[in-house]
Design an enzyme around this catalytic site. Structure first.
Site, mmCIF file in Angstrom:
data_model
loop_
_atom_site.group_PDB
_atom_site.id
_atom_site.type_symbol
_atom_site.label_atom_id
_atom_site.label_comp_id
_atom_site.label_asym_id
_atom_site.label_seq_id
_atom_site.Cartn_x
_atom_site.Cartn_y
_atom_site.Cartn_z
ATOM 1 N N LYS A 48 0.810 -1.217 0.000
ATOM 2 C CA LYS A 48 0.000 0.000 0.000
ATOM 3 C C LYS A 48 0.844 1.267 0.000
ATOM 4 C CE LYS A 48 -4.037 -1.896 -0.205
ATOM 5 N NZ LYS A 48 -4.975 -1.676 -1.297
HETATM 6 C C1 LIG Z 1 -2.889 -7.379 3.553
HETATM 7 C C2 LIG Z 1 -3.531 -7.068 2.248
HETATM 8 N N1 LIG Z 1 -3.478 -7.970 1.265
HETATM 9 C C3 LIG Z 1 -4.059 -7.747 0.071
HETATM 10 C C4 LIG Z 1 -4.745 -6.581 -0.198
HETATM 11 C C5 LIG Z 1 -5.399 -6.415 -1.544
HETATM 12 O O1 LIG Z 1 -4.723 -5.489 -2.361
HETATM 13 P P1 LIG Z 1 -5.557 -4.561 -3.356
HETATM 14 O O2 LIG Z 1 -6.352 -3.624 -2.500
HETATM 15 O O3 LIG Z 1 -4.540 -3.857 -4.171
HETATM 16 O O4 LIG Z 1 -6.441 -5.426 -4.154
HETATM 17 C C6 LIG Z 1 -4.832 -5.609 0.807
HETATM 18 C C7 LIG Z 1 -5.627 -4.399 0.596
HETATM 19 O O5 LIG Z 1 -6.143 -3.784 1.513
HETATM 20 C C8 LIG Z 1 -4.194 -5.843 2.052
HETATM 21 O O6 LIG Z 1 -4.239 -4.929 3.040
#
Ligand SMILES: Cc1ncc(COP(=O)(O)O)c(C=O)c1O
Length: 331
Positions: A48
């Protein structure tokens, strides 16, 4: 790759250019070679950082975000940490609406990083005024000189991964990647990375990971938002109870749903067998790889990249805690 080769001006210069490592043991029984892209090597310990920095810097360039402004966002924790870190470096206040499903460690962490945190119920419809979407919108409306990051509906979420994660994976695998497996939440990571890789080689298969209790897989298959699919689940950051426009469903070939229990055990296995202290969704991605393999998606020549989104330290009171695992009926 230029990171770590000199002295960086601020911690934010260390976002991106994360390493990739060959999985040695946990994928031994699967056909092909498997590589994990370790997003925990970002300074905020997750993928993120990439979108938070890209969206903030874009708002600065457009003159929307001025010194002393407030950043407002909905977040399961990781985006919040990244935004709080960016706020500290660049001098912005950060207000976050967080789901009550987020681990206490994540909430403590956000407050330690100077953010104001509003905890909201996870199991209410997105349109409910108590939901973290609605709470964030109302804080944004009430707070003068504030910017709403809106990661679920912000095209720049996709763009951040299109510009960074995609090219990095292409370079790290020397263009040999055949399959990409990604946990889908907002969908920014899978959509941006997948789009870039498919532009380089249209034969690259983009395999999504969804949660049991989320609407994404069914929406991808039928074009229908079926709220009967919605059920409570434990994995944070994976799946959704709405359709985010930050997901480009055309880029995704297929979704596989994984269970809380199998994802938790898979994460613990990665930590114990590979020495990679990984987050809950890393386990979800490994579990999905196993399910895809059972359906003959891979062969001996497959070069499979798994994006591991974050670090295990954020789950000490959850999947790495035997009492929590017992409470869930997992052990
Ligand atoms: C720990 C974790 N894994 C995966 C994701 C998924 O990523 P994306 O939001 O880019 O689909 C997030 C998103 O909040 C996350 O915090």
């Amino acid at each position: 790759m230029t990171r770590n080769q000199g002295i960086s001006n601020t911690i934010l210069d260390l976002v991106g250019e994360t390493p990739m490592v060959k999985l040695q043991r946990v994928t031994k029984k699967l056909k092909g070679r498997y590589y994990a892209k370790l997003e925990a090597f970002n300074p905020g310990l997750s993928q993120k950082d990439r979108i938070a920095l890209h969206i903030v810097e874009n708002a600065e360039k457009k003159g929307i975000l001025k010194k002393g402004a407030t950043i407002v966002e909905t977040t399961s924790g990781n985006t919040g940490y990244s935004l709080a870190m960016i706020g500290l470096v660049k001098g912005y206040k950060c207000i976050l609406a967080v789901s009550d499903k987020s681990s206490q460690d994540k909430i403590d962490l956000l407050q330690t990083m100077g953010a104001e945190v509003h905890v909201c119920p996870a199991n209410v419809p997105a349109a409910d005024p108590r939901s973290y979407y609605e709470v964030a919108k109302s804080i944004h409306k009430k707070t003068p000189n504030s910017v709403y990051i809106n990661q679920y509906f912000n095209e720049l979420n996709i763009d951040a991964h299109y510009r960074t994660t995609g090219p990095e994976i292409w370079e790290q695998t020397k263009g040999k990647i055949t399959h990409l497996i990604v946990a889908s939440g907002t969908g920014g990571t899978i959509s941006g990375t997948g789009k870039y890789l498919k532009e380089q080689n249209p034969n690259v298969k983009v395999l999504g990971v969804d949660a049991i209790g989320s609407v994404l897989k069914k929406y991808h298959e039928t074009g229908q938002l079926d709220l009967n699919e919605v059920a409570p689940y434990k994995i944070e950051g994976l799946g959704k109870n709405l359709i985010p426009t930050a997901t480009n469903f055309d880029v995704i070939d297929i979704y596989e749903k994984v269970s809380d229990k199998e994802a938790a055990f898979a994460a613990r296995e990665i930590t114990n067998k590979e020495g990679i202290f990984c987050g809950y969704t890393c386990g979800a991605v490994l579990q999905a790889a196993r399910q895809y393999e059972k359906q003959d998606y891979f062969n001996e020549d497959s070069v499979v990249v798994l994006i591991f989104p974050d670090h295990g330290s954020r789950y000490m009171n959850k999947i790495y805690n035997d009492s929590w695992m017992k409470e869930q009926g997992f052990i």
